[in-house]
Motif scaffolding. Structure first.
Motif: not given
Length: 233
Positions: A149-163, A171-180
């Motif tokens: 899971x810590x490694x998987x959360x790293x992939x979630x972090x990468x996905x969050x960065x892309x979003x 020009x959308x609100x970037x904080x939405x990327x951290x919803x997951x």
């Protein structure tokens, strides 16, 4: 025979194939778990196979106590340094491994398609190591750390960065990327309050931060943006 060119929509595969690195990671996790499960049932390896999982945990789980012993003694032994990258492939049960595989398939596919196989694997491995380091630094006397899971959360972090970067481009609100990650962390904390549990969520959060940070360098155009920013500064 159809006269349509190969790139027309009618001839495209209905489902995009999984990146090869994602398939490889999942197969490794499944193969290791299959050996443990078959051994525990006496199907593989004979009577001594019942203890294979426990032996693997003792040899390959990440231990904060061992980390601090190495730090205090100055003896950074290879067999213990290996624990930083080996523990994500050892799980406590079949369901534990299954959930990790599901997340790797989902998150790994999205990250791998954008960043490439090598970057995805680097994020998975280094996020696991980053999660272990965060666990050692922030949790005193914690249980040995196992599971992907810590490694998987790293992939979630990468996905969050892309979003996060995609939202910025429109020009959308970037904080939405951290919803997951907010939802997942909230669910973990709630589960811990209701049923008790270990503090391995610290490793998950550290893995997320590692994956998000690595994406500044590994995402397409990442190095170019960093160089340009340094030059302008």
């Amino acid at each position: 025979m159809s006269n349509q060119p190969p790139n027309t929509p009618a001839n495209r595969a209905p489902v995009n194939p999984l990146p090869a690195a994602v398939v490889a990671l999942v197969l490794i996790v499944i193969a290791i778990e299959a050996v443990f499960s078959l051994g525990a049932r006496g199907i593989l390896g004979g009577p001594e196979a019942i203890g294979w999982r426990l032996e693997a945990i003792q040899s390959y789980a990440f231990s904060s106590e061992i980390f601090w012993w190495m730090q205090d003694s100055g003896r950074w032994l290879p067999e213990h340094l290996l624990r930083f990258v080996s523990y994500p492939f050892v799980h406590g049960a079949f369901t534990h491994a299954l959930f990790v595989c599901v997340f790797v398939l989902a998150m790994g596919k999205m990250v791998g398609e954008v960043m490439g196989d090598l970057a995805m694997v680097i994020i998975f491995v280094l996020s696991g190591a980053g999660g272990a380091l965060g666990y050692a630094l922030l949790v005193s006397g914690g249980q040995p750390l196992i599971g992907g899971f810590p490694a998987v959360y790293g992939l979630i972090g990468a996905f969050t960065f892309l979003l996060w970067r995609s939202l910025a481009s429109v020009g959308a609100q970037q904080s939405r990327a951290f919803s997951l990650i907010a939802f997942l962390m909230g669910a973990q904390l709630l589960f811990g309050l209701l049923f008790g549990g270990q503090k391995d969520w610290v490793a998950d959060l550290a893995g997320f931060a590692t994956g998000f940070g690595l994406s500044f360098f590994l995402a397409p155009g990442g190095w170019a943006r960093i160089r340009n920013r340094i030059r302008h500064d």
